[in-house]
Design a protein around this motif. Structure first.
Motif, PDB file in Angstrom:
ATOM      1  N   LYS A 278      16.549 -12.481 -16.230  1.00  0.00           N
ATOM      2  CA  LYS A 278      17.864 -12.997 -16.605  1.00  0.00           C
ATOM      3  C   LYS A 278      18.991 -12.192 -15.969  1.00  0.00           C
ATOM      4  O   LYS A 278      18.849 -10.988 -15.744  1.00  0.00           O
ATOM      5  CB  LYS A 278      18.037 -12.950 -18.120  1.00  0.00           C
TER       6      LYS A 278
ATOM      7  N   ARG B  77      13.287 -18.785 -24.090  1.00  0.00           N
ATOM      8  CA  ARG B  77      14.373 -17.886 -23.687  1.00  0.00           C
ATOM      9  C   ARG B  77      13.881 -16.458 -23.526  1.00  0.00           C
ATOM     10  O   ARG B  77      14.499 -15.653 -22.845  1.00  0.00           O
ATOM     11  CB  ARG B  77      15.500 -17.959 -24.724  1.00  0.00           C
TER      12      ARG B  77
ATOM     13  N   ALA C 153      12.766 -14.605 -19.130  1.00  0.00           N
ATOM     14  CA  ALA C 153      12.560 -15.882 -19.813  1.00  0.00           C
ATOM     15  C   ALA C 153      11.360 -16.579 -19.173  1.00  0.00           C
ATOM     16  O   ALA C 153      10.980 -16.262 -18.041  1.00  0.00           O
ATOM     17  CB  ALA C 153      13.805 -16.768 -19.682  1.00  0.00           C
TER      18      ALA C 153
ATOM     19  N   GLU D 297      13.365 -24.405 -18.579  1.00  0.00           N
ATOM     20  CA  GLU D 297      13.108 -23.222 -19.386  1.00  0.00           C
ATOM     21  C   GLU D 297      12.226 -23.632 -20.559  1.00  0.00           C
ATOM     22  O   GLU D 297      12.514 -24.608 -21.248  1.00  0.00           O
ATOM     23  CB  GLU D 297      14.427 -22.643 -19.893  1.00  0.00           C
TER      24      GLU D 297
END
Length: 172
Positions: free
Chosen positions: A170, A147, A155, A144
C-alpha cells in the motif's frame, strides 16, 4: 577523520545488505527504511532506521539484523536508532526495490498520496477506485479481495485476467 569516513562508508554498505524480515527479497536500503549510517569519534557505528508505520512489529528484527551484521563485520560498538521524523513513505522504496517486488509477484505501490497542507487528512467516505496492475500478466482488470494481507502494509488482490492472487504494498 578519514578513518571515520571510510568506516562509515563500509558500515553503510554492510547495513544496506540486511534483508527485510517480512519482504526478504528486499534489503532495508531497497525498502527505504535504512536512513543513515555514521560513526562517532569513539568508533561506535550508529545506524538509523525509520519504521514503515508506527508500531511496525518487524522493527525489532530489523534492528537486530543490522546490529548482527555490523558486529559480524568487526564493529564492536553498534547503536541502532529509530528515526520517526520525517515519517517513512512508500515513495522511499527504490526503483530496484519496486522491480524486486514485481519479480516476486507483489505489486509495488504507486505514488504516495499528496496533500496541500500538513494538516489533517481529508475524510473520504466513498471508496477510492484504484487500479493495481497484476504483477504477473500486467492486466489492469484486477480487484481487491482483502484490505489487509500477511502484514498491515499489504493488501490482497486478484487478477481477473490470469485469475492469480497477489499481494500489493500500500501507498503510505
Amino acid at each position: 577523520m578519514v578513518t571515520t569516513l571510510l568506516d562509515a562508508r563500509r558500515a553503510r554498505r554492510i547495513a544496506e545488505q540486511v534483508p527485510d524480515p517480512e519482504l526478504p527479497m528486499l534489503t532495508l536500503a531497497d525498502l527505504g527504511v535504512l536512513r543513515d549510517v555514521t560513526t562517532s569519534p569513539d568508533g561506535t557505528v550508529v545506524a538509523s532506521l525509520t519504521p514503515t508505520y508506527s508500531g511496525c512489529p518487524a522493527m525489532a528484527e530489523m534492528r537486530a539484523g543490522v546490529a548482527a551484521r555490523l558486529r559480524a563485520a568487526g564493529y564492536a560498538r553498534v547503536e541502532i536508532r529509530t528515526v520517526l521524523d520525517p515519517p517513512w513513505t512508500s515513495d522511499w522504496i527504490t526503483a530496484a526495490g519496486r522491480r524486486k517486488l514485481a519479480e516476486h509477484g507483489i505489486a509495488p505501490p504507486g505514488p504516495a498520496p499528496r496533500h496541500a497542507s500538513c494538516g489533517p487528512m481529508p475524510l473520504v467516505l466513498s471508496p477510492t477506485r484504484r487500479v493495481v496492475p497484476c504483477p504477473r500478466c500486467g492486466s489492469a482488470d484486477t480487484e481487491e479481495t482483502s484490505r489487509f494481507s500477511a502484514t498491515s502494509c499489504k493488501a490482497l488482490w486478484r487478477c481477473r485476467a490470469c485469475r492469480e492472487p497477489y499481494e500489493y504494498v500500500k501507498e503510505i
